[in-house]
Design a protein around this motif. Structure first.
Motif, PDB file in Angstrom:
ATOM      1  N   ILE A   1      44.708  74.599 102.159  1.00 19.07           N
ATOM      2  CA  ILE A   1      44.312  73.727 101.480  1.00 19.07           C
ATOM      3  C   ILE A   1      45.148  72.973 102.092  1.00 19.07           C
ATOM      4  O   ILE A   1      45.247  71.544 101.897  1.00 19.07           O
ATOM      5  N   LYS A   2      46.643  72.869 101.146  1.00 14.13           N
ATOM      6  CA  LYS A   2      46.962  71.997 101.569  1.00 14.13           C
ATOM      7  C   LYS A   2      47.815  70.910 102.766  1.00 14.13           C
ATOM      8  O   LYS A   2      47.870  70.549 102.470  1.00 14.13           O
ATOM      9  N   ALA A   3      47.826  72.298 103.710  1.00 15.44           N
ATOM     10  CA  ALA A   3      47.951  71.735 105.069  1.00 15.44           C
ATOM     11  C   ALA A   3      46.303  70.730 105.126  1.00 15.44           C
ATOM     12  O   ALA A   3      46.864  69.587 105.524  1.00 15.44           O
ATOM     13  N   VAL A   4      45.793  71.200 105.234  1.00 15.40           N
ATOM     14  CA  VAL A   4      43.999  69.900 105.283  1.00 15.40           C
ATOM     15  C   VAL A   4      44.610  68.594 104.141  1.00 15.40           C
ATOM     16  O   VAL A   4      44.672  67.984 105.047  1.00 15.40           O
ATOM     17  N   ALA A   5      44.727  69.127 103.352  1.00 13.95           N
ATOM     18  CA  ALA A   5      44.861  68.211 102.280  1.00 13.95           C
ATOM     19  C   ALA A   5      46.223  66.691 102.686  1.00 13.95           C
ATOM     20  O   ALA A   5      45.806  65.983 102.547  1.00 13.95           O
ATOM     21  N   GLU A   6      47.126  67.351 103.087  1.00 11.54           N
ATOM     22  CA  GLU A   6      48.424  66.568 103.599  1.00 11.54           C
ATOM     23  C   GLU A   6      47.757  65.839 104.717  1.00 11.54           C
ATOM     24  O   GLU A   6      48.117  65.127 104.604  1.00 11.54           O
ATOM     25  N   GLN A   7      47.678  66.246 105.668  1.00 11.32           N
ATOM     26  CA  GLN A   7      47.110  66.252 106.776  1.00 11.32           C
ATOM     27  C   GLN A   7      46.504  64.819 106.250  1.00 11.32           C
ATOM     28  O   GLN A   7      46.418  63.824 106.943  1.00 11.32           O
ATOM     29  N   GLN A   8      45.424  65.225 106.174  1.00 15.83           N
ATOM     30  CA  GLN A   8      43.924  64.020 105.055  1.00 15.83           C
ATOM     31  C   GLN A   8      44.581  62.899 105.329  1.00 15.83           C
ATOM     32  O   GLN A   8      44.381  61.552 104.961  1.00 15.83           O
TER      33      GLN A   8
END
Length: 158
Positions: free
Chosen positions: A74-81
């Motif tokens: 979830i953190k990785a997706v949020a950071e990517q966005q």
């Protein structure tokens, strides 16, 4: 209802107040005191069983949720966005800056009537208004932009 052979006799001590309340409810529901006590016990057991079931189901949901959605994912997706949005904002900022400087150049070419100091003052006031606009809260922006009289007055001061 259970058969008589399935029943066990037990003694329960009640306070006078409890006994009076049970009797009132039993009379209202047209049942015996014993039947009313059994109903309370059944309700209590149902509630306890329900609570245990809710806790059990909640733990399963929590377990499944964490098994499917790992916090690092979830953190990785949020950071990517977030990075994607930051890049888009940078592009928007670059095009805004280009438009701003193009407008200055156009105004410099058109504004031969005033002095250089007047032009500098106009440019400084425009930047001040731009900074003031950027500091407005989201809920203020729509009313600010819809107040055309105020916008005209601000532009006239430039």
């Amino acid at each position: 209802m259970a058969k008589k052979s399935d029943r066990i006799i037990t003694s329960v001590y009640l306070t006078k107040e409890m006994c009076n309340e049970i009797d009132k409810l039993a009379t209202r529901e047209n049942v015996s005191r014993n039947e009313q006590i059994r109903r309370f016990i059944e309700k209590g057991l149902d509630i306890e069983g329900y609570t245990q079931n809710v806790d059990f189901i909640s733990s399963i949901i929590r377990q499944e949720f964490t098994a499917v959605y790992h916090i690092e994912d979830i953190k990785a997706v949020a950071e990517q966005q977030t990075n994607r949005l930051a890049k888009m904002l940078m592009k928007s900022g670059k095009i805004d800056a280009a438009g701003f400087f193009l407008l200055i150049k156009v105004l410099m070419n058109l504004a031969h009537e005033g002095t250089e100091d007047q032009f500098d003052q106009m440019l400084n006031e425009a930047v001040t208004l731009g900074v003031d606009y950027m500091q407005k809260k989201d809920f203020q922006i729509n009313s600010f932009l819809q107040d055309t009289d105020n916008l005209r007055n601000l532009a006239e001061k430039l």
